[in-house]
Design a protein around this motif. Structure first.
Motif, PDB file in Angstrom:
ATOM      1  N   GLU A 107       0.832  -1.209   0.000  1.00  0.00           N
ATOM      2  CA  GLU A 107       0.000   0.000   0.000  1.00  0.00           C
ATOM      3  C   GLU A 107       0.865   1.257   0.000  1.00  0.00           C
ATOM      4  N   MET A 108       2.055   1.154   0.608  1.00  0.00           N
ATOM      5  CA  MET A 108       2.995   2.280   0.648  1.00  0.00           C
ATOM      6  C   MET A 108       3.752   2.434  -0.678  1.00  0.00           C
ATOM      7  N   GLY A 109       3.546   1.498  -1.602  1.00  0.00           N
ATOM      8  CA  GLY A 109       4.206   1.585  -2.889  1.00  0.00           C
ATOM      9  C   GLY A 109       5.557   0.887  -2.939  1.00  0.00           C
ATOM     10  N   LEU A 110       5.895   0.131  -1.890  1.00  0.00           N
ATOM     11  CA  LEU A 110       7.163  -0.585  -1.900  1.00  0.00           C
ATOM     12  C   LEU A 110       7.058  -1.769  -2.864  1.00  0.00           C
ATOM     13  N   ASP A 111       8.145  -2.034  -3.597  1.00  0.00           N
ATOM     14  CA  ASP A 111       8.126  -3.211  -4.454  1.00  0.00           C
ATOM     15  C   ASP A 111       8.547  -4.435  -3.643  1.00  0.00           C
ATOM     16  N   LEU A 112       8.439  -5.607  -4.244  1.00  0.00           N
ATOM     17  CA  LEU A 112       8.685  -6.841  -3.499  1.00  0.00           C
ATOM     18  C   LEU A 112      10.122  -6.954  -3.013  1.00  0.00           C
ATOM     19  N   LYS A 113      11.088  -6.412  -3.779  1.00  0.00           N
ATOM     20  CA  LYS A 113      12.485  -6.440  -3.318  1.00  0.00           C
ATOM     21  C   LYS A 113      12.639  -5.629  -2.041  1.00  0.00           C
ATOM     22  N   GLU A 114      12.022  -4.460  -2.012  1.00  0.00           N
ATOM     23  CA  GLU A 114      12.099  -3.604  -0.825  1.00  0.00           C
ATOM     24  C   GLU A 114      11.401  -4.267   0.367  1.00  0.00           C
ATOM     25  N   ILE A 115      10.255  -4.882   0.118  1.00  0.00           N
ATOM     26  CA  ILE A 115       9.517  -5.559   1.184  1.00  0.00           C
ATOM     27  C   ILE A 115      10.347  -6.710   1.744  1.00  0.00           C
ATOM     28  N   LYS A 116      10.964  -7.465   0.854  1.00  0.00           N
ATOM     29  CA  LYS A 116      11.774  -8.599   1.290  1.00  0.00           C
ATOM     30  C   LYS A 116      12.953  -8.126   2.147  1.00  0.00           C
ATOM     31  N   LEU A 117      13.562  -6.999   1.780  1.00  0.00           N
ATOM     32  CA  LEU A 117      14.656  -6.444   2.576  1.00  0.00           C
ATOM     33  C   LEU A 117      14.197  -6.153   4.006  1.00  0.00           C
ATOM     34  N   ILE A 118      13.040  -5.536   4.122  1.00  0.00           N
ATOM     35  CA  ILE A 118      12.507  -5.214   5.458  1.00  0.00           C
ATOM     36  C   ILE A 118      12.221  -6.501   6.235  1.00  0.00           C
ATOM     37  N   LEU A 119      11.563  -7.451   5.591  1.00  0.00           N
ATOM     38  CA  LEU A 119      11.181  -8.688   6.270  1.00  0.00           C
ATOM     39  C   LEU A 119      12.399  -9.530   6.647  1.00  0.00           C
ATOM     40  N   GLU A 120      13.509  -9.340   5.931  1.00  0.00           N
ATOM     41  CA  GLU A 120      14.734 -10.077   6.243  1.00  0.00           C
ATOM     42  C   GLU A 120      15.609  -9.355   7.260  1.00  0.00           C
ATOM     43  N   GLY A 121      15.139  -8.211   7.754  1.00  0.00           N
ATOM     44  CA  GLY A 121      15.841  -7.579   8.856  1.00  0.00           C
ATOM     45  C   GLY A 121      16.399  -6.191   8.604  1.00  0.00           C
ATOM     46  N   MET A 122      16.374  -5.702   7.364  1.00  0.00           N
ATOM     47  CA  MET A 122      16.848  -4.342   7.128  1.00  0.00           C
ATOM     48  C   MET A 122      15.895  -3.380   7.833  1.00  0.00           C
ATOM     49  N   LYS A 123      16.450  -2.317   8.362  1.00  0.00           N
ATOM     50  CA  LYS A 123      15.619  -1.365   9.094  1.00  0.00           C
ATOM     51  C   LYS A 123      14.570  -0.758   8.172  1.00  0.00           C
ATOM     52  N   GLN A 124      13.341  -0.805   8.629  1.00  0.00           N
ATOM     53  CA  GLN A 124      12.207  -0.276   7.874  1.00  0.00           C
ATOM     54  C   GLN A 124      12.421   1.198   7.539  1.00  0.00           C
ATOM     55  N   GLU A 125      12.969   1.941   8.484  1.00  0.00           N
ATOM     56  CA  GLU A 125      13.146   3.380   8.291  1.00  0.00           C
ATOM     57  C   GLU A 125      14.055   3.680   7.099  1.00  0.00           C
ATOM     58  N   ILE A 126      15.099   2.878   6.914  1.00  0.00           N
ATOM     59  CA  ILE A 126      16.044   3.100   5.817  1.00  0.00           C
ATOM     60  C   ILE A 126      15.344   2.889   4.481  1.00  0.00           C
ATOM     61  N   VAL A 127      14.614   1.788   4.362  1.00  0.00           N
ATOM     62  CA  VAL A 127      13.921   1.482   3.108  1.00  0.00           C
ATOM     63  C   VAL A 127      12.865   2.535   2.820  1.00  0.00           C
ATOM     64  N   ILE A 128      12.130   2.943   3.840  1.00  0.00           N
ATOM     65  CA  ILE A 128      11.073   3.944   3.653  1.00  0.00           C
ATOM     66  C   ILE A 128      11.673   5.293   3.276  1.00  0.00           C
ATOM     67  N   GLU A 129      12.777   5.660   3.912  1.00  0.00           N
ATOM     68  CA  GLU A 129      13.423   6.937   3.577  1.00  0.00           C
ATOM     69  C   GLU A 129      13.873   6.953   2.118  1.00  0.00           C
ATOM     70  N   GLU A 130      14.446   5.840   1.654  1.00  0.00           N
ATOM     71  CA  GLU A 130      14.847   5.755   0.246  1.00  0.00           C
ATOM     72  C   GLU A 130      13.633   5.884  -0.670  1.00  0.00           C
ATOM     73  N   LYS A 131      12.533   5.247  -0.285  1.00  0.00           N
ATOM     74  CA  LYS A 131      11.307   5.318  -1.087  1.00  0.00           C
ATOM     75  C   LYS A 131      10.779   6.748  -1.136  1.00  0.00           C
ATOM     76  N   VAL A 132      10.790   7.429  -0.014  1.00  0.00           N
ATOM     77  CA  VAL A 132      10.321   8.820   0.031  1.00  0.00           C
ATOM     78  C   VAL A 132      11.211   9.704  -0.851  1.00  0.00           C
ATOM     79  N   ASN A 133      12.520   9.475  -0.827  1.00  0.00           N
ATOM     80  CA  ASN A 133      13.430  10.242  -1.687  1.00  0.00           C
ATOM     81  C   ASN A 133      13.122  10.009  -3.165  1.00  0.00           C
TER      82      ASN A 133
END
Length: 173
Positions: A99-125
């Motif tokens: 719903e936030m517009g993240l693609d599956l690669k980004e979602i997988k990164l978060i679910l595998e332990g990457m900090k959500q804030e980092i992925v979201i910040e990149e998406k916002v940029n």
């Protein structure tokens, strides 16, 4: 038998009965505790059809998420996909990330332990960059709507692209 013998017998009988009740109560209590604790360990699984109806996600998409490792599920003896509460919670998160517009690669990164804030910040940029590009395109479109496409110059030695850049700069597009 004298009164003392009856009282003695009654006391022993009552004591034995109470002890038996106590032992029985202890056994029932232990049985209840073991049943309830083993019941808490029992997981309830849903099959893919039920999960699809509950979540609004197609069965094929759920299968794809499993195949890609985004939503790993347990399998039955007959190789049916089985979804427990943890898997359903993970699906809930995946749907919000989508719903936030993240693609599956980004979602997988978060679910595998990457900090959500980092992925979201990149998406916002990325979104902010796209907005800037679209605003620039909008200025060009509005200019063309108002004045039509500018005439190219054959007299100077500039390429068409260089001329367009120059015109955009001069006209504030």
């Amino acid at each position: 038998m004298g009164i003392f013998a009856h009282l003695f017998f009654y006391a022993i009988f009552t004591s034995a009965l109470m002890e038996r009740r106590f032992v029985g109560w202890v056994l029932l209590s232990r049985l209840r505790d073991s049943v309830s604790s083993s019941y808490e360990d029992v997981k309830v699984f849903k099959k893919i059809e039920e999960v699809s109806k509950l979540s609004g996600v197609s069965k094929r998409t759920l299968q794809y998420y499993d195949d890609e490792g985004i939503l790993p599920v347990k399998r039955s003896k007959n190789n049916y996909r089985l979804y427990d509460d943890e898997t359903m919670e993970r699906l809930w998160k995946i749907l919000w990330y989508k719903e936030m517009g993240l693609d599956l690669k980004e979602i997988k990164l978060i679910l595998e332990g990457m900090k959500q804030e980092i992925v979201i910040e990149e998406k916002v940029n990325k979104i902010n960059y796209t907005i800037r590009v679209l605003e620039e395109q909008k200025k060009v479109i509005e200019y063309i709507q108002r004045y039509s496409i500018p005439v190219k110059s054959e007299e100077n030695n500039q390429t068409y692209k260089d001329q367009i850049k120059q015109i955009r700069k001069e006209k504030g597009m």
